[in-house]
Every structure is written in C-alpha cells, then in structure tokens.
Design a protein around this motif. Structure first.
Motif, PDB file in Angstrom:
ATOM      1  N   VAL A 160      -0.877  35.983   7.444  1.00 62.31           N
ATOM      2  CA  VAL A 160      -2.147  36.084   6.730  1.00 62.31           C
ATOM      3  C   VAL A 160      -1.987  35.584   5.298  1.00 62.31           C
ATOM      4  O   VAL A 160      -2.741  34.726   4.819  1.00 62.31           O
ATOM      5  CB  VAL A 160      -2.671  37.538   6.718  1.00 62.31           C
ATOM      6  N   MET A 161      -0.982  36.126   4.624  1.00 62.67           N
ATOM      7  CA  MET A 161      -0.805  35.796   3.218  1.00 62.67           C
ATOM      8  C   MET A 161      -0.363  34.346   3.012  1.00 62.67           C
ATOM      9  O   MET A 161      -0.695  33.718   2.003  1.00 62.67           O
ATOM     10  CB  MET A 161       0.199  36.758   2.585  1.00 62.67           C
TER      11      MET A 161
ATOM     12  N   GLY B 199      -7.430  30.218  12.161  1.00 62.23           N
ATOM     13  CA  GLY B 199      -8.220  31.335  12.646  1.00 62.23           C
ATOM     14  C   GLY B 199      -7.348  32.553  12.861  1.00 62.23           C
ATOM     15  O   GLY B 199      -6.158  32.561  12.521  1.00 62.23           O
ATOM     16  N   ARG B 200      -7.917  33.574  13.455  1.00 66.51           N
ATOM     17  CA  ARG B 200      -7.182  34.820  13.677  1.00 66.51           C
ATOM     18  C   ARG B 200      -5.920  34.616  14.502  1.00 66.51           C
ATOM     19  O   ARG B 200      -4.913  35.292  14.306  1.00 66.51           O
ATOM     20  CB  ARG B 200      -8.082  35.834  14.385  1.00 66.51           C
ATOM     21  N   GLU B 201      -5.999  33.682  15.435  1.00 65.73           N
ATOM     22  CA  GLU B 201      -4.838  33.440  16.300  1.00 65.73           C
ATOM     23  C   GLU B 201      -3.627  32.947  15.515  1.00 65.73           C
ATOM     24  O   GLU B 201      -2.493  33.034  15.990  1.00 65.73           O
ATOM     25  CB  GLU B 201      -5.202  32.421  17.381  1.00 65.73           C
ATOM     26  N   ASP B 202      -3.867  32.456  14.307  1.00 68.20           N
ATOM     27  CA  ASP B 202      -2.780  31.969  13.451  1.00 68.20           C
ATOM     28  C   ASP B 202      -2.298  33.032  12.470  1.00 68.20           C
ATOM     29  O   ASP B 202      -1.320  32.804  11.753  1.00 68.20           O
ATOM     30  CB  ASP B 202      -3.256  30.756  12.645  1.00 68.20           C
ATOM     31  N   MET B 203      -2.991  34.176  12.425  1.00 66.09           N
ATOM     32  CA  MET B 203      -2.700  35.196  11.412  1.00 66.09           C
ATOM     33  C   MET B 203      -2.413  36.540  12.071  1.00 66.09           C
ATOM     34  O   MET B 203      -3.124  37.521  11.872  1.00 66.09           O
ATOM     35  CB  MET B 203      -3.872  35.300  10.427  1.00 66.09           C
ATOM     36  N   THR B 204      -1.368  36.572  12.869  1.00 63.21           N
ATOM     37  CA  THR B 204      -1.052  37.769  13.658  1.00 63.21           C
ATOM     38  C   THR B 204      -0.153  38.757  12.918  1.00 63.21           C
ATOM     39  O   THR B 204       0.042  39.881  13.379  1.00 63.21           O
ATOM     40  CB  THR B 204      -0.370  37.354  14.971  1.00 63.21           C
ATOM     41  N   THR B 205       0.415  38.350  11.796  1.00 60.84           N
ATOM     42  CA  THR B 205       1.254  39.234  10.992  1.00 60.84           C
ATOM     43  C   THR B 205       0.802  39.160   9.536  1.00 60.84           C
ATOM     44  O   THR B 205       0.098  38.215   9.134  1.00 60.84           O
ATOM     45  CB  THR B 205       2.734  38.842  11.065  1.00 60.84           C
TER      46      THR B 205
END
Length: 277
Positions: free
Chosen positions: A126-127, A116-122
């Motif tokens: 994300v990539m 989720g978003r909490e795992d994709m902070t940079t």
C-alpha cells in the motif's frame, strides 16, 4: 501540502458517513484515498497538518542528502508501521469493499500506471504505491516497483478521470486544490532550461513535464464542461492559503479548516448529487 485543504473535506465525508464505493487518487490524493478507506480521521488530519513538524518529515537538509525535500522513505516506508508516528489501519482498509485506484507516472515508458486492491495486499505494498504516486520529480527520489521507476502521478494526469472511465464510471465527485477557473501558467524559459539540464537523461519524463501545462489546462476545461453537463460535482479550493512546500503548522491547520468549512457548505449539494437525500 496544498492537500491539507482536501484533508478537511475527507474529514467531513467521514463525519457525515458518506462512503463512496469507488475512490481514485493521484499524488497527495493517493494518501487521501487510502486514509479515507481506512476510515481513520486522525490520520486524515495529521498526515497533512501536524505530521509536517515531525523532525524526520524532510527538509532542505534531507534534500541535499538525496532523501528528498519530503523524506519519502520515512513518510511511506516507516511512519505507517504499527507503533510508529502515523500507523495505518490495514485491517479496516482491507475490510472496506470499495474499489480503489492509485496512479503514478512510469518514467521510462512515459505513461500512467494504475494499481488496484489486488496490488495492495500488504501494508508495505500500500505504502509503496502511495509513495510512487507522490514522488515529486526532482525534489524527491524516484520509486522503483518491480524494476520499473515511477514519479508523481500528477505528471501524467492531474485528475484520474481516464482510469475511472475505463472502470465504467460516468458521474464523478472531484476535489481540486485550485480555485474555479484556474489555469496553470506557461513555463518560463529559465524553468525549461533547468528541467532540460536536470532531466535530460530521462526524455519521456522531461517531455511530460514540458507538456504538463497544456494537458493540465485542457483537463481543467474538460472538467468545467462536465460540471455544466451535470456529470461532475466539483469541489474547488476557494482561497487556499498554502503552497506545495508549506511547513507552518498554523497555516496548514487553517487550510484544513477552510477545506472542512467549504466541504460542509457543499454537503447538501453533494448529498443530492449522489442520491442520499
């Protein structure tokens, strides 16, 4: 590359100002999910059409060199950086309040993993998640995150219904890159033999690949039943003109246009389904 059809649909959603507050994607759908949330229509279009002519995009040569038929290190590790071939708008992405789920298949545990978003902070994170979700078995290198090896999420679940239901959703807008009524054919004896030879050291990945046809077809039947009950609005790719490895720009552009056309025709029904009329 069949997802060039979906790119046309995502472009239509952005043009029409239809912004869902929950978005989930698997495999190529993970790229569409983050591009949609970054509100970058150029990136939506280019990622699955013109980007294919980039000389670093991948080829049989990169596959032989161990980088994959699609060069995932370049596509997900470099091209999205500022000033690169396909920069990702991280600021807009982070400002978007919509919930996000991206799924990949844990090769050794034999189960889906959703971020989720909490795992994709940079941007890198994300990539990396998108790359993991999109790492096609055999034809692309696996992706390692925190010591865990992942391959394409489509190996575990074709459409991310399980996580969406777990998150409390009961009504769905689904986009499929196959026509209505499609069922995946059984693997041939030659295919089974090849997969056993290539993936014999990864038994859970092999088992998932060998059982994928049955699970895929079961989910398609489930989706059709949901559609009849009014729980899902499904946009099928009617007359898709490319396959997963198509690189011809004119064909990809035509497939994108067809996705846009079909999505535009579906717009009144979509608006009614989500209560925008």
């Amino acid at each position: 590359m069949r997802a060039s059809f979906t790119a046309g649909l995502v472009s239509m959603l952005l043009e029409a100002g239809i912004y869902f507050d929950y978005v989930a994607g698997i495999s190529a759908g993970s790229s569409h999910a983050v591009n949609y949330l970054s509100r970058d229509n150029y990136r939506v279009h280019c990622s699955f059409v013109h980007f294919a002519q980039d000389r670093h995009f991948g080829s049989l040569r990169t596959f032989i060199r161990g980088k994959g038929f699609f060069d995932s290190e370049y596509i997900y590790g470099q091209a999205g950086n500022p000033g690169a071939a396909l920069p990702f708008d991280m600021q807009t992405f982070q400002a978007n309040p919509a919930r996000l789920r991206i799924g990949a298949f844990d090769r050794d545990r034999g189960q889906m993993k959703y971020w989720g978003r909490e795992d994709m902070t940079t941007l890198d994170k994300v990539m990396l998640c998108v790359r993991a979700s999109s790492s096609l078995p055999i034809t692309m290198p696996e992706t390692v995150i925190d010591g865990v090896t992942y391959v394409d999420g489509g190996l575990g679940e074709s459409v991310p219904l399980s996580i969406a239901r777990q998150d409390g959703l009961r009504r769905f807008v689904l986009v499929l890159t196959r026509p209505k009524g499609y069922r995946k054919p059984e693997l041939s004896a030659r295919q089974i033999q090849l997969y056993r030879r290539l993936l014999g050291s990864h038994p859970r990945e092999l088992a998932a690949l060998l059982s994928r046809t049955e699970r895929y077809n079961q989910q398609r039947a489930e989706i059709e039943a949901m559609e009849k009950r009014g729980e899902a609005l499904v946009i099928y790719a009617d007359g898709i003109s490319v396959d997963s490895y198509t690189r011809d720009i004119s064909r990809l552009e035509a497939n994108y246009d067809e996705g846009y056309r079909q999505a535009r025709a579906k717009l009144p029904e979509l608006r009614a389904f989500v209560g925008l009329n």
